[in-house]
Design a protein around this motif. Structure first.
Motif, PDB file in Angstrom:
ATOM      1  N   GLY A  69      33.378  30.575  47.665  1.00 29.97           N
ATOM      2  CA  GLY A  69      33.917  31.904  47.937  1.00 29.97           C
ATOM      3  C   GLY A  69      34.541  32.524  46.702  1.00 29.97           C
ATOM      4  N   GLU A  70      35.266  31.713  45.924  1.00 39.08           N
ATOM      5  CA  GLU A  70      35.882  32.213  44.691  1.00 39.08           C
ATOM      6  C   GLU A  70      34.823  32.472  43.619  1.00 39.08           C
ATOM      7  OE1 GLU A  70      39.553  32.874  44.198  1.00 39.08           O
ATOM      8  OE2 GLU A  70      38.739  33.108  46.225  1.00 39.08           O
ATOM      9  N   ARG A 129      31.795  36.542  40.614  1.00 34.17           N
ATOM     10  CA  ARG A 129      30.498  37.110  40.273  1.00 34.17           C
ATOM     11  C   ARG A 129      30.436  38.597  40.656  1.00 34.17           C
ATOM     12  NH1 ARG A 129      26.036  34.361  39.229  1.00 34.17           N
ATOM     13  NH2 ARG A 129      26.667  32.459  40.303  1.00 34.17           N
ATOM     14  N   ASP A 130      31.066  38.940  41.766  1.00 32.89           N
ATOM     15  CA  ASP A 130      31.068  40.328  42.237  1.00 32.89           C
ATOM     16  C   ASP A 130      32.006  41.221  41.452  1.00 32.89           C
ATOM     17  OD1 ASP A 130      29.240  39.618  44.167  1.00 32.89           O
ATOM     18  OD2 ASP A 130      30.733  39.415  45.772  1.00 32.89           O
ATOM     19  N   ASP A 131      32.998  40.636  40.777  1.00 38.65           N
ATOM     20  CA  ASP A 131      33.998  41.436  40.055  1.00 38.65           C
ATOM     21  C   ASP A 131      34.386  40.715  38.767  1.00 38.65           C
ATOM     22  OD1 ASP A 131      36.001  43.087  39.174  1.00 38.65           O
ATOM     23  OD2 ASP A 131      37.327  42.775  40.900  1.00 38.65           O
ATOM     24  N   LEU A 132      33.625  40.959  37.715  1.00 41.05           N
ATOM     25  CA  LEU A 132      33.887  40.282  36.444  1.00 41.05           C
ATOM     26  C   LEU A 132      35.177  40.746  35.776  1.00 41.05           C
ATOM     27  CD1 LEU A 132      30.323  39.993  34.854  1.00 41.05           C
ATOM     28  CD2 LEU A 132      31.695  38.209  35.932  1.00 41.05           C
ATOM     29  N   SER A 133      35.791  41.804  36.295  1.00 36.03           N
ATOM     30  CA  SER A 133      37.095  42.210  35.752  1.00 36.03           C
ATOM     31  C   SER A 133      38.157  41.156  36.051  1.00 36.03           C
ATOM     32  CB  SER A 133      37.524  43.567  36.316  1.00 36.03           C
ATOM     33  OG  SER A 133      37.891  43.463  37.688  1.00 36.03           O
ATOM     34  N   LEU A 134      37.859  40.235  36.978  1.00 33.66           N
ATOM     35  CA  LEU A 134      38.782  39.148  37.303  1.00 33.66           C
ATOM     36  C   LEU A 134      38.692  37.998  36.298  1.00 33.66           C
ATOM     37  CD1 LEU A 134      38.296  38.925  41.182  1.00 33.66           C
ATOM     38  CD2 LEU A 134      40.342  39.716  39.975  1.00 33.66           C
ATOM     39  N   ARG A 147      45.174  25.564  46.085  1.00 35.19           N
ATOM     40  CA  ARG A 147      44.115  26.538  46.358  1.00 35.19           C
ATOM     41  C   ARG A 147      43.701  27.229  45.063  1.00 35.19           C
ATOM     42  NH1 ARG A 147      43.993  32.110  47.625  1.00 35.19           N
ATOM     43  NH2 ARG A 147      46.270  32.193  47.530  1.00 35.19           N
ATOM     44  N   LEU A 148      42.403  27.292  44.818  1.00 36.18           N
ATOM     45  CA  LEU A 148      41.883  28.030  43.668  1.00 36.18           C
ATOM     46  C   LEU A 148      41.903  29.510  44.000  1.00 36.18           C
ATOM     47  CD1 LEU A 148      40.472  27.767  40.836  1.00 36.18           C
ATOM     48  CD2 LEU A 148      38.308  27.951  42.082  1.00 36.18           C
ATOM     49  N   ASP A 149      42.608  30.290  43.180  1.00 31.98           N
ATOM     50  CA  ASP A 149      42.721  31.733  43.380  1.00 31.98           C
ATOM     51  C   ASP A 149      42.453  32.411  42.055  1.00 31.98           C
ATOM     52  OD1 ASP A 149      43.364  34.361  43.865  1.00 31.98           O
ATOM     53  OD2 ASP A 149      45.477  33.997  44.336  1.00 31.98           O
TER      54      ASP A 149
END
Length: 409
Positions: A271-272, A277-282, A340-342
């Motif tokens: 999920g992460e 992948r959907d938001d490379l700004s992260l 949790r990976l966030d």
């Protein structure tokens, strides 16, 4: 002063493959029951909580070395065996294992050549190397992500920075791995001899290269370090060699393991991975979170130069403390839901780069390399799948995977 008999700390076992693969439950037990405890097998005090580790890294009563204040004998320690002299000569030529005023002088001189501007100017080169490695990896349909992407990138970048000819770069990784074996807890005699051989060969190579660059300077870091002068002060040959070795060892061992450990964490948390992948700004916060979540350097040591109290426990001068970075980075007092990976975690004061005067000089370069590497693979590979469950290397202090075999869809 007698040491308490903490039998309930048996779960901390840095030579147990099961512990190396997943140390975080044991860390939780330490933080909850014995946050500062004596570990008999290594004669060290384990420090498990973030607050205590962070404070200890900044406390000048603790040092990477004690030789600036006492001899081995005066400090109640046995001198290192004579055969280790080449290793320690190289290591203590750099700034990692020295303290002020020597550390202050070395960091000042090296910082004049290794500037944030220089690192940022490297970004296009890092992007090019990362892109070439990832393109080849994707064209082959995957493989060992560590051997084919994670390892070559920082080695290539550091080698280009230093000015190591391309034909010689295959020598660097084995030298670095050999030397880093000395930093494990109670290294075997074989590992010690391997580290000494690696240091001797590496130093001889760099001395020859430095002499060449002093005579004919180029546009590289060795030339810059050989030429840097501050108020008449300059690096000695031992210091130049030690600095270059440190830049290579520290500059790529951790980056390799953040990459391998980080991709394994993302693959275990699909999920992460899709969120990123959907938001490379992260990507910037994701890089920091991956360094926190599965810390590449699990433990860092300090000598107690004066009697100190850590976490309410009195620790005498002359012993060593083992600061558990991996535990500190999972402390629930500092990190919400630390297990949790966030990848969007904003409040993330991890200590993977250390703190205080020994804060990692190469942190900006590591962040550039990681961002470019992860970004390139996320863009080029629409689907990444695990081929087989990875196995952890036996090393605990510098902790990483043997391999990470994946397929590209």
């Amino acid at each position: 002063m007698g040491y308490p008999d903490y039998h309930d700390v048996v779960r901390f076992d840095p030579w147990n493959p099961a512990f190396v693969a997943h140390p975080y439950d044991a860390y939780g037990e330490l933080r909850d029951s014995r946050p500062v405890s004596f570990f008999e097998p290594t004669g060290q005090w384990l420090v498990a909580r973030h607050q205590d580790v962070n404070a200890a890294l900044r406390d000048r009563r603790l040092g990477r070395s004690y030789l600036h204040v006492a001899s081995h004998e005066e400090f109640g320690r046995r001198p290192e065996p004579d055969f280790q002299e080449p290793f320690w000569r190289v290591t203590r030529g750099g700034m990692l294992d020295v303290e002020p005023p020597v550390h202050t002088r070395l960091r000042r001189l090296v910082s004049k050549a290794f500037t944030p501007r220089m690192v940022e100017e490297l970004r296009p080169r890092v992007r090019r190397v990362a892109g070439e490695l990832v393109d080849g990896f994707v064209e082959r349909g995957g493989g060992d992500l560590i051997a084919e992407v994670a390892e070559p990138l920082p080695v290539t970048v550091i080698a280009e920075m230093l000015g190591v000819p391309e034909a010689d770069r295959h020598l660097l990784r084995p030298w670095s791995a050999g030397m880093c074996g000395m930093y494990e807890l109670a290294p075997s005699v074989e590992a010690q001899h391997t580290a000494v051989r690696a240091a001797s060969e590496f130093a001889a190579y760099l001395r020859a290269l430095a002499a060449e660059r002093r005579a004919r300077p180029g546009d590289d870091l060795i030339s810059a370090l050989a030429q840097v002068v501050d108020e008449g002060d300059r690096l000695t040959e031992d210091e130049l060699v030690g600095t270059c070795v440190l830049l290579l060892n520290a500059g790529h061992e951790a980056t390799v393991n953040v990459t391998g450990n980080g991709w394994w964490a993302l693959l275990r948390n699909p999920g992460e991975l899709e969120r990123l992948r959907d938001d490379l700004s992260l990507l910037p916060t994701a890089i920091e979170e991956l360094m926190r979540y599965d810390t590449p350097l699990q433990l860092f040591e300090r000598w107690v130069l004066e009697d100190v109290t850590i976490g309410g426990v009195d620790i005498p001068k002359g012993v060593e403390v083992a600061l558990l970075f991996g535990s500190a980075n999972h402390d629930p007092e500092v990190f919400a839901d630390p297990g949790r990976l966030d990848i969007g975690r904003r409040d993330n004061p991890h200590i993977s780069f250390g703190a205080g005067i020994h804060f990692c000089l190469g942190a900006p370069l590591a962040r550039v390399e990681l961002a470019e590497s992860f970004g390139a693979l996320l863009k080029a590979a629409p689907k990444i799948e695990l081929v087989e469950e990875p196995v952890w290397k036996p090393n605990y202090v510098i902790r990483g995977l043997e391999a990470l075999n994946v397929s590209i869809g």
